[in-house]
Design an enzyme around this catalytic site. Structure first.
Site, short mmCIF file in Angstrom:
data_model
loop_
_atom_site.label_atom_id
_atom_site.label_comp_id
_atom_site.label_asym_id
_atom_site.label_seq_id
_atom_site.Cartn_x
_atom_site.Cartn_y
_atom_site.Cartn_z
N TYR A 175 -1.39 -0.41 10.38
CA TYR A 175 -1.45 -0.66 8.94
C TYR A 175 -0.22 -0.08 8.25
CZ TYR A 175 -3.52 -1.08 4.27
OH TYR A 175 -3.77 -1.41 2.96
N SER A 229 0.85 -1.19 0.00
CA SER A 229 0.00 0.00 0.00
C SER A 229 0.89 1.24 0.00
CB SER A 229 -0.90 0.02 1.24
OG SER A 229 -1.53 1.29 1.40
#
Length: 257
Positions: A145, A132
């Protein structure tokens, strides 16, 4: 094309979103795709759609994954499964942190550990890590995350070192916002509401665009390693400068987000 060198693929998080699109694409390219996810009914739909071999297994169940891979020769591993929990470290609880580490990092490390020796022995293989932009750029909240995706960026680089000298390729694909159901899961809202909030009116990459990137990396000649693909909407930028000013107890933010 390198697809001719490969026979079997394993895609995690294959029951929907980017994982399903990748599994369908690899099936279309002639690979036998082992699709791993927790949702058995959605895996059955995937099997009916493209012939992928379903495995209803939690990616964090190392014993079950180890047993599955004991008799499989995996030429292409796509570490796609991932979870995200909102919140800064001030609002995260133990489960938020542990789950993201287990799914986003620990499971991918174990899967890579299990398939890499066979790839090295056969002198062919490709590991694709779907990370990501959160692994490269910081924005508010989602600290675990960010941390796990940044770790997978390092893992991708290190795997190239570990596999040096053999024809084993490693690709990191780092998307920005993609039109999937992740926001509905993260915020625990109806998918239609998430679509209105995050996608309607925006020009967003689709899951097929991520599958295109995977196909490009795998389809490159065997002597070419596509190391990193950063894939963002044209109208999304990860940078920007904001400065905070304190006025009494109030915090005033200036600049562009």
């Amino acid at each position: 094309m390198a697809f001719a060198d490969y026979r079997n693929a394993l895609v995690t998080g294959a029951s929907g979103g980017m994982g399903r699109a990748i599994a369908e694409r690899l099936c279309a390219k002639g690979l036998t795709v082992h699709a791993l996810a927790r949702n058995a009914s959605k895996l059955a739909e995937l099997q009916a759609a493209c012939g992928a071999v379903p495995h209803a297994i939690d990616v964090t169940d190392t014993g079950a994954v180890t047993a599955l891979l004991a008799d499989l020769e995996i030429d292409v591993l796509v570490n796609n499964a991932g979870v995200s929990r909102p919140g800064s470290l001030l609002t995260s609880d133990a489960f938020d942190i542990d789950e993201q580490i287990d799914v986003n990092l620990r499971a991918a490390l174990h899967l890579s550990r299990l398939v890499l020796p066979g790839m090295m022995q056969r002198d062919r293989g490709h590991i694709v890590n779907i990370t990501s932009m959160a692994g490269h750029y910081e924005f508010g909240g989602h600290i675990a995350y960010h941390a796990t995706k940044a770790a997978m960026h390092t893992v991708s680089r290190q795997l190239r070192v570990d596999a040096f000298g053999r024809r084993v390729r490693v690709t990191e694909i780092s998307p920005g916002r993609v039109e999937t159901d992740i926001f509905a899961h993260v915020e625990k809202i109806d998918p239609a509401e998430a679509k209105r909030k995050y996608f309607d009116g925006f020009e967003m990459p689709q899951t097929s665009d991520i599958a295109d990137a995977v196909e490009y990396a795998i389809g490159a000649p065997q002597y070419v390693n596509i190391g990193l693909i950063e894939l963002l909407p044209t109208l999304q930028v990860p940078g920007g400068l904001r400065t905070a000013k304190r006025v009494g107890d109030d915090v005033i933010l200036t600049g562009n987000k």
